[in-house]
Enzyme design. Structure first.
Site, PDB file in Angstrom:
ATOM      1  N   ILE A  48       0.861  -1.128  -0.087  1.00  0.00           N
ATOM      2  CA  ILE A  48      -0.023  -0.049  -0.013  1.00  0.00           C
ATOM      3  C   ILE A  48       0.908   1.238  -0.049  1.00  0.00           C
ATOM      4  O   ILE A  48       1.639   1.465   0.863  1.00  0.00           O
ATOM      5  CB  ILE A  48      -0.942  -0.147   1.231  1.00  0.00           C
ATOM      6  CG1 ILE A  48      -1.951   1.160   1.170  1.00  0.00           C
ATOM      7  CG2 ILE A  48      -0.160  -0.016   2.661  1.00  0.00           C
ATOM      8  CD1 ILE A  48      -3.121   0.842   2.139  1.00  0.00           C
ATOM      9  N   ILE A  95       1.527   5.427  -1.503  1.00  0.00           N
ATOM     10  CA  ILE A  95       0.961   6.643  -2.061  1.00  0.00           C
ATOM     11  C   ILE A  95       2.215   7.847  -2.450  1.00  0.00           C
ATOM     12  O   ILE A  95       3.188   7.699  -1.422  1.00  0.00           O
ATOM     13  CB  ILE A  95       0.158   7.357  -1.026  1.00  0.00           C
ATOM     14  CG1 ILE A  95      -0.880   6.606  -0.331  1.00  0.00           C
ATOM     15  CG2 ILE A  95      -0.255   8.731  -1.447  1.00  0.00           C
ATOM     16  CD1 ILE A  95      -2.035   6.262  -1.230  1.00  0.00           C
ATOM     17  N   HIS A 148      -3.624  13.332   2.330  1.00  0.00           N
ATOM     18  CA  HIS A 148      -5.045  13.580   1.770  1.00  0.00           C
ATOM     19  C   HIS A 148      -5.952  12.508   2.158  1.00  0.00           C
ATOM     20  O   HIS A 148      -7.150  12.351   1.653  1.00  0.00           O
ATOM     21  CB  HIS A 148      -5.066  13.807   0.335  1.00  0.00           C
ATOM     22  CG  HIS A 148      -4.200  15.098  -0.199  1.00  0.00           C
ATOM     23  ND1 HIS A 148      -4.593  16.323  -0.163  1.00  0.00           N
ATOM     24  CD2 HIS A 148      -2.964  15.171  -0.575  1.00  0.00           C
ATOM     25  CE1 HIS A 148      -3.948  17.212  -0.433  1.00  0.00           C
ATOM     26  NE2 HIS A 148      -2.782  16.690  -0.910  1.00  0.00           N
ATOM     27  N   GLY A 149      -5.625  11.448   2.903  1.00  0.00           N
ATOM     28  CA  GLY A 149      -6.413  10.680   3.317  1.00  0.00           C
ATOM     29  C   GLY A 149      -6.509   9.333   2.360  1.00  0.00           C
ATOM     30  O   GLY A 149      -7.274   8.507   2.565  1.00  0.00           O
ATOM     31  N   LEU A 150      -5.572   9.374   1.472  1.00  0.00           N
ATOM     32  CA  LEU A 150      -5.545   8.330   0.151  1.00  0.00           C
ATOM     33  C   LEU A 150      -5.114   6.838   0.773  1.00  0.00           C
ATOM     34  O   LEU A 150      -5.828   5.936   0.232  1.00  0.00           O
ATOM     35  CB  LEU A 150      -4.558   8.555  -0.867  1.00  0.00           C
ATOM     36  CG  LEU A 150      -5.045  10.065  -1.718  1.00  0.00           C
ATOM     37  CD1 LEU A 150      -4.245  10.202  -2.699  1.00  0.00           C
ATOM     38  CD2 LEU A 150      -6.435  10.149  -1.751  1.00  0.00           C
ATOM     39  N   GLY A 151      -4.250   6.888   1.760  1.00  0.00           N
ATOM     40  CA  GLY A 151      -4.068   5.790   2.407  1.00  0.00           C
ATOM     41  C   GLY A 151      -5.076   4.864   3.244  1.00  0.00           C
ATOM     42  O   GLY A 151      -5.248   3.735   3.021  1.00  0.00           O
ATOM     43  N   LYS A 152      -5.669   5.862   3.819  1.00  0.00           N
ATOM     44  CA  LYS A 152      -6.878   5.374   4.511  1.00  0.00           C
ATOM     45  C   LYS A 152      -7.989   4.797   3.585  1.00  0.00           C
ATOM     46  O   LYS A 152      -8.581   3.774   3.694  1.00  0.00           O
ATOM     47  CB  LYS A 152      -7.553   6.501   5.331  1.00  0.00           C
ATOM     48  CG  LYS A 152      -9.008   5.980   6.333  1.00  0.00           C
ATOM     49  CD  LYS A 152      -9.415   7.107   7.168  1.00  0.00           C
ATOM     50  CE  LYS A 152     -10.500   6.772   7.884  1.00  0.00           C
ATOM     51  NZ  LYS A 152     -11.146   7.958   8.929  1.00  0.00           N
ATOM     52  N   TYR A 195      -1.224   2.578  11.080  1.00  0.00           N
ATOM     53  CA  TYR A 195      -2.089   1.270  11.118  1.00  0.00           C
ATOM     54  C   TYR A 195      -2.650   1.090  12.276  1.00  0.00           C
ATOM     55  O   TYR A 195      -3.705   0.429  12.544  1.00  0.00           O
ATOM     56  CB  TYR A 195      -1.274   0.028  10.777  1.00  0.00           C
ATOM     57  CG  TYR A 195      -0.968   0.189   9.209  1.00  0.00           C
ATOM     58  CD1 TYR A 195      -1.553   0.367   8.171  1.00  0.00           C
ATOM     59  CD2 TYR A 195       0.485   0.118   8.743  1.00  0.00           C
ATOM     60  CE1 TYR A 195      -1.680   0.143   6.866  1.00  0.00           C
ATOM     61  CE2 TYR A 195       0.944   0.087   7.530  1.00  0.00           C
ATOM     62  CZ  TYR A 195      -0.136   0.485   6.493  1.00  0.00           C
ATOM     63  OH  TYR A 195       0.243   0.253   5.200  1.00  0.00           O
ATOM     64  N   LYS A 222      -3.679   3.390  14.339  1.00  0.00           N
ATOM     65  CA  LYS A 222      -4.797   4.139  14.428  1.00  0.00           C
ATOM     66  C   LYS A 222      -5.861   3.608  14.071  1.00  0.00           C
ATOM     67  O   LYS A 222      -7.272   3.755  14.288  1.00  0.00           O
ATOM     68  CB  LYS A 222      -4.420   5.415  13.966  1.00  0.00           C
ATOM     69  CG  LYS A 222      -5.428   6.433  13.963  1.00  0.00           C
ATOM     70  CD  LYS A 222      -4.943   7.822  13.336  1.00  0.00           C
ATOM     71  CE  LYS A 222      -6.337   8.531  12.892  1.00  0.00           C
ATOM     72  NZ  LYS A 222      -5.665   9.747  11.850  1.00  0.00           N
TER      73      LYS A 222
END
Length: 172
Positions: free
Chosen positions: A96, A98, A105-109, A142, A144
């Site tokens: 995973i 980015i 920008h929250g893309l990992g989430k 992770y 979190k």
């Protein structure tokens, strides 16, 4: 800002190779020798290896696009495609990543949630991943997101042995 996920196919191999090399290099170049890094990149991301992985029905790759540009990607594995024998009720998040300019920008989430949705659609009981013990930013992310450490295993960067923490999240 527009986001969308695209499941990769054989037609995406060169783009997959490009983003794999770019994001892995960005993430690990400062903590590893260039020899070890290049040895790993040549082994893990050569076209023949990526073709085998994309053709494997037990593995899936996804690109995340931000404003029509590939910003990152995800690779998940089930059953025998997992890098460790974790059982048929587990989904591995093997990669995973980015791109640096898209982080924060929250893309990992978003990608992590894509992996969890994929696992749930396949009736998996858990998702797991390996993360380098020195990658504190990723470990904090992770944890979190509800992952807990359940083990550790060796990861080889070229000839150099490193330790990855195995983190697991149980699914409802």
């Amino acid at each position: 800002m527009t986001l969308h996920i695209h499941k990769c196919s054989f037609d995406d191999i060169s783009k997959l190779q490009e983003i794999s090399v770019e994001t892995f290099t960005e993430t690990f170049k400062d903590q590893n020798t260039s020899e070890s890094l290049h040895a790993y990149l040549n082994k893990a991301f050569n076209l023949i290896q990526l073709e085998k992985e994309v053709w494997n029905p037990l593995s899936q790759f996804f690109f995340i696009y931000m404003n029509d540009e590939v910003a990152g990607y995800l690779k998940v594995n089930t059953n025998e495609a997992q890098s460790e024998a974790m059982g048929d009720d587990s989904l591995e998040i093997e990669r995973i990543y980015i791109k640096g300019k898209f982080q924060g920008h929250g893309l990992g989430k978003y990608l992590l949630n894509t992996a969890i949705e994929t696992a749930m659609a396949c009736d998996m009981k858990r998702v797991w991943l390996g993360v380098w013990e020195e990658n504190e930013k990723a470990i904090a992310f992770y944890k979190k997101m509800g992952f807990i450490q359940t083990g550790a295993h060796s990861f080889y960067m070229g000839e150099e042995e490193q330790i990855d923490l195995v983190l697991t999240k149980l699914l409802n």
